[in-house]
Motif scaffolding. Sequence first.
Motif, PDB file in Angstrom:
ATOM      1  N   UNK A 191       0.857  -1.185   0.000  1.00  0.00           N
ATOM      2  CA  UNK A 191       0.000   0.000   0.000  1.00  0.00           C
ATOM      3  C   UNK A 191       0.892   1.233   0.000  1.00  0.00           C
ATOM      4  N   UNK A 192       0.681   2.094  -1.003  1.00  0.00           N
ATOM      5  CA  UNK A 192       1.533   3.266  -1.145  1.00  0.00           C
ATOM      6  C   UNK A 192       0.655   4.504  -1.276  1.00  0.00           C
ATOM      7  N   UNK A 193       0.844   5.429  -0.355  1.00  0.00           N
ATOM      8  CA  UNK A 193       0.069   6.677  -0.359  1.00  0.00           C
ATOM      9  C   UNK A 193       0.938   7.778  -0.954  1.00  0.00           C
ATOM     10  N   UNK A 194       0.771   8.015  -2.250  1.00  0.00           N
ATOM     11  CA  UNK A 194       1.591   9.025  -2.930  1.00  0.00           C
ATOM     12  C   UNK A 194       1.132  10.438  -2.638  1.00  0.00           C
ATOM     13  N   UNK A 195      -0.091  10.588  -2.103  1.00  0.00           N
ATOM     14  CA  UNK A 195      -0.614  11.933  -1.833  1.00  0.00           C
ATOM     15  C   UNK A 195      -0.081  12.514  -0.547  1.00  0.00           C
ATOM     16  N   UNK A 196       0.363  11.651   0.395  1.00  0.00           N
ATOM     17  CA  UNK A 196       0.855  12.167   1.674  1.00  0.00           C
ATOM     18  C   UNK A 196       2.237  12.775   1.497  1.00  0.00           C
ATOM     19  N   UNK A 197       2.608  13.609   2.442  1.00  0.00           N
ATOM     20  CA  UNK A 197       3.893  14.303   2.336  1.00  0.00           C
ATOM     21  C   UNK A 197       5.064  13.355   2.469  1.00  0.00           C
ATOM     22  N   UNK A 198       4.922  12.343   3.312  1.00  0.00           N
ATOM     23  CA  UNK A 198       6.042  11.420   3.499  1.00  0.00           C
ATOM     24  C   UNK A 198       5.944  10.191   2.611  1.00  0.00           C
ATOM     25  N   UNK A 199       4.870  10.126   1.784  1.00  0.00           N
ATOM     26  CA  UNK A 199       4.713   9.030   0.833  1.00  0.00           C
ATOM     27  C   UNK A 199       4.954   7.663   1.507  1.00  0.00           C
ATOM     28  N   UNK A 200       4.105   7.316   2.404  1.00  0.00           N
ATOM     29  CA  UNK A 200       4.281   6.107   3.205  1.00  0.00           C
ATOM     30  C   UNK A 200       4.034   4.855   2.369  1.00  0.00           C
ATOM     31  N   UNK A 201       4.861   3.840   2.631  1.00  0.00           N
ATOM     32  CA  UNK A 201       4.768   2.547   1.975  1.00  0.00           C
ATOM     33  C   UNK A 201       4.524   1.488   3.039  1.00  0.00           C
ATOM     34  N   UNK A 202       3.472   0.688   2.862  1.00  0.00           N
ATOM     35  CA  UNK A 202       3.144  -0.377   3.801  1.00  0.00           C
ATOM     36  C   UNK A 202       3.192  -1.709   3.064  1.00  0.00           C
ATOM     37  N   UNK A 203       3.933  -2.675   3.616  1.00  0.00           N
ATOM     38  CA  UNK A 203       4.056  -3.997   2.997  1.00  0.00           C
ATOM     39  C   UNK A 203       2.905  -4.884   3.480  1.00  0.00           C
ATOM     40  N   UNK A 204       2.220  -5.510   2.550  1.00  0.00           N
ATOM     41  CA  UNK A 204       1.096  -6.387   2.886  1.00  0.00           C
ATOM     42  C   UNK A 204       1.479  -7.860   2.870  1.00  0.00           C
ATOM     43  N   UNK A 205       2.628  -8.208   2.265  1.00  0.00           N
ATOM     44  CA  UNK A 205       3.142  -9.585   2.211  1.00  0.00           C
ATOM     45  C   UNK A 205       2.119 -10.565   1.648  1.00  0.00           C
ATOM     46  N   UNK A 206       1.283 -10.092   0.744  1.00  0.00           N
ATOM     47  CA  UNK A 206       0.223 -10.918   0.179  1.00  0.00           C
ATOM     48  C   UNK A 206       0.455 -11.102  -1.311  1.00  0.00           C
ATOM     49  N   UNK A 207       0.386 -12.344  -1.760  1.00  0.00           N
ATOM     50  CA  UNK A 207       0.587 -12.668  -3.173  1.00  0.00           C
ATOM     51  C   UNK A 207      -0.710 -12.422  -3.932  1.00  0.00           C
ATOM     52  N   UNK A 208      -0.627 -11.597  -4.992  1.00  0.00           N
ATOM     53  CA  UNK A 208      -1.805 -11.262  -5.783  1.00  0.00           C
ATOM     54  C   UNK A 208      -1.489 -11.373  -7.268  1.00  0.00           C
TER      55      UNK A 208
END
Length: 932
Positions: A831-848
Amino acid sequence: MRFVLSLFYHRCVDSFSFILHRKPVPTSDKRLEVPLVPGTKRVRDDFSRETFDESKRKKLLEALGDDEGSKQGAWAEAQAKFEWMQPSNIRDGNGRNHSDPLFDVRTVHIPENVLKKMSASQRQYWTTKCHYMDIVLFFKVGKFYELYELDAEIGHKELDWKMTISGVGKCRQVGVPESGIEDAVQKLVARGYKIGRMEQVETSEQAKAKRGPNAMVERKLVQVVTPSTLTDGIMKPEAIHLLAVKEVLENSGPSAVIYGFAFADAAGGLCYVGSFCDNDAYSALDALVMQIAPQEVLYEIGGLSPGALKVFQRYIRPGSLPLVLTPLQPGADFPEPATVLELISSRGYFQECVKCSGQQPGFPGVLDTVDHKDAAMTALGALVSHLHRIKMDAEIYNGVLCAYELYWGFMRLDGQTIANLELLANTANGGKAGTLMGYLDSCATAFAKRLLRRWICHPLQDTKAINHRLDSVEELLCNPECAAELRALLRKVPDLERLSARLRGFSDSSFAEVLLPLAKQAFQRRLKTLCLAVSGLLRAYQVLECLRQMPAKARLLRRACKLLKVKSSIECLWSMEPKLDMEKQSLNTDQDEDEETQRKTLSWMILEFNKHQRHWTAIVDALSYIDVLISFAAAKRAAEGPTCRPTFVAADQGVAVLEMQGLWHPFAAAGMGGTFVPNDIALGLGKPRAILLTGPNMGGKSTLLRATCVATLMAQLGCYVPSESCTLSLVDTIFTRIGARDRIMSGESTFMVECAEAGSILCNATSNSLVVLDELGRGTSTFDGYAIAYAVFRHLVEAVGCRLVFATHYHPLTQEFSGHPSVSLQHMACSFDSSSSDRQLAFLYKLRAGASSASYGLQVALLAGIPASVVDAARGASELIAPRLRGFSSSGMLNCWLRRVCSTAMDSGSIAGAQEDYKSLLGLWSELQTAL
């Protein structure tokens, strides 16, 4: 203060003289050479805390023998006697110097005129030492063991012993009282030294009675202890191996090499012999080294190729002694097969020789299953010759010789796969934490731990045998109380494998070979060994009786219970138990029983014990099976996630299957405190056989790859698998290329290692293999790396047709193979929030399903601690470069492949006639449609 120093000085001199049985030395002699006594260093350290003026300190040091000025003449005189030992003058036993390729480090040439000038004791020592220069040789003198010259330097350096000018011929010398010899030997062996002991085989009175009043006491080299042949003392459960290797070039091909090998587990009384064919990648040789973890390797001088030597040189076990490479003389130490047969037969080695299957007893019948018999025989000859040299004939005289299979009949795991998956040792510190061995090993007995290691290196390829193990594990899971009782009983069982091996080495005539001064020690050691073995086997019978109380339906458990039917063996133990108690009581009370009678009684009991060795071996095998299977059941009960019994199916029309629901990695889960994210993976069974995996760095790609391999391996071990369901067809080989690393000591770069591992996979993978590749091609330029990744992936998909998971950050590959019928595009979600100032990246570890849009390297760089200003600069550069790379494609590659396929098809006359090329053409056509 002067009185204190004087008193201390007099007491030191008197005590030193008393210990060495010498006359007290007058205190006025300022050049006193103080011999070694334990505690000298401690006394000196205590007194160094006092404050002395310089003159008093100098006098004290002179008294203790530390004044170098007073010794200069003595040192120079001693050094002059051993001019032939100087590096520039030294020659081996055949007169060769260090520059000669055949120089033998084990021997030294002593000039004839030097030998003539030596005293009787000097000649006695040096005539033995000149053949054992690779061994630290203790020389028995009265109540002391002494080391001389180069060996004295080792004692001084490693044990901080005080060096003096004394001993045979007034040479450099250190020593230890006989009460401290065992401790000294253990310490030196633990630091990697080979230790020999020259014992007095008669008293001075006996020598004088036999050869006159001036006769020298006779001494013999009676024992050699090396790190690779330990049999006594404090030992770890792991087997210690001495390996001999013979390399022979195959005439059938330029890159084919035959290796004959033989190795010994001296503590277990076991020797193994085998052979295999290898290629330039040395994957099979690497597998052998990983499987048996040798402590020492014997090889011919000039007989191993540089690549083979690199395999041994790069084998490093953190926290353990380094592997020792011992070069031996060609011909003499690696004899011809006919000579080996004569040698083994004439000396009567391997009296208990049987095949691993228990058939065709006797030598050389055990070699019938070895493919390249000549090479294997030569290696075996080198092994037994070396064991004979270091006085270990008893271990091979009554030892067991088995044929060793590297791969045949088992799943193939080469060295890089064992290392990449961290099956036996982790890459951090070489320990068991975070390894399959550590996860499965809750064995109560040492011999079961060794069996588990062998099982992990040799997973089964027989569905019937796998299900037999699974049936036993399931039955133990259904009877947890019985399993707990079995484990409690197993904890009381000593290492029966090593105990029975030691007793097997004590033949009925072996007491006659024991030197008289050592007879009492030998008697005590053998009595203790027999007592432990008898009591341990009686406990083993309790385990089998407990197992019989369980309604055992599983074949392996039923087979173990059948051992109780051999009544003669247990009656032998019952008859020995009271006799052993009487022997121990007489030993403890110092009764005046005839020593010869005691020795005969003990020899008779050992002989009776050894008559049932086959049955004891069967009991050890049964107990080790039970212990390992209980550990498998314990691993299932302790699992942090769902587990299941794997189901094996036949390949569907030649297409192998691997499908797991809710797969998780047991080691990773344990390392993260029990948290995990399950994933589903499907290869074959109506779905593509290959997965092209993308996703962010740290997103879990490597963990998924490892989890897939570990679960497959556990299934073919007979374990429950860390998933909700598991269906697979048998895997013949697991190949891995995971992680970036170089071999700097071997001169191999990261990219070279990548290509070597990939080359081994391409040469050996089949349609029944499981291949996982992670980040292939990243060790070189972008385009070269991409091209290699593209070609390797396509070859494995279309030419090999194996089950394949290929992780990459080369996102254009997803465009290349997006329409390929044998490839599934999948990614690790984030999950990547490009709109936030710090552009947070969250790993979901889920195969899709589908390809990842990016690798999010900039966000991972921030997480790794790279300053934000540097990352911002990198982001700006990325925005400038990205438009230039959007047109990057492999249309040139597609055209090249299309032309090759069409050309081949035209040469063959029909596209339909070239099946593999037709598959390639179909895949290319799908990709071209997608691209257009």
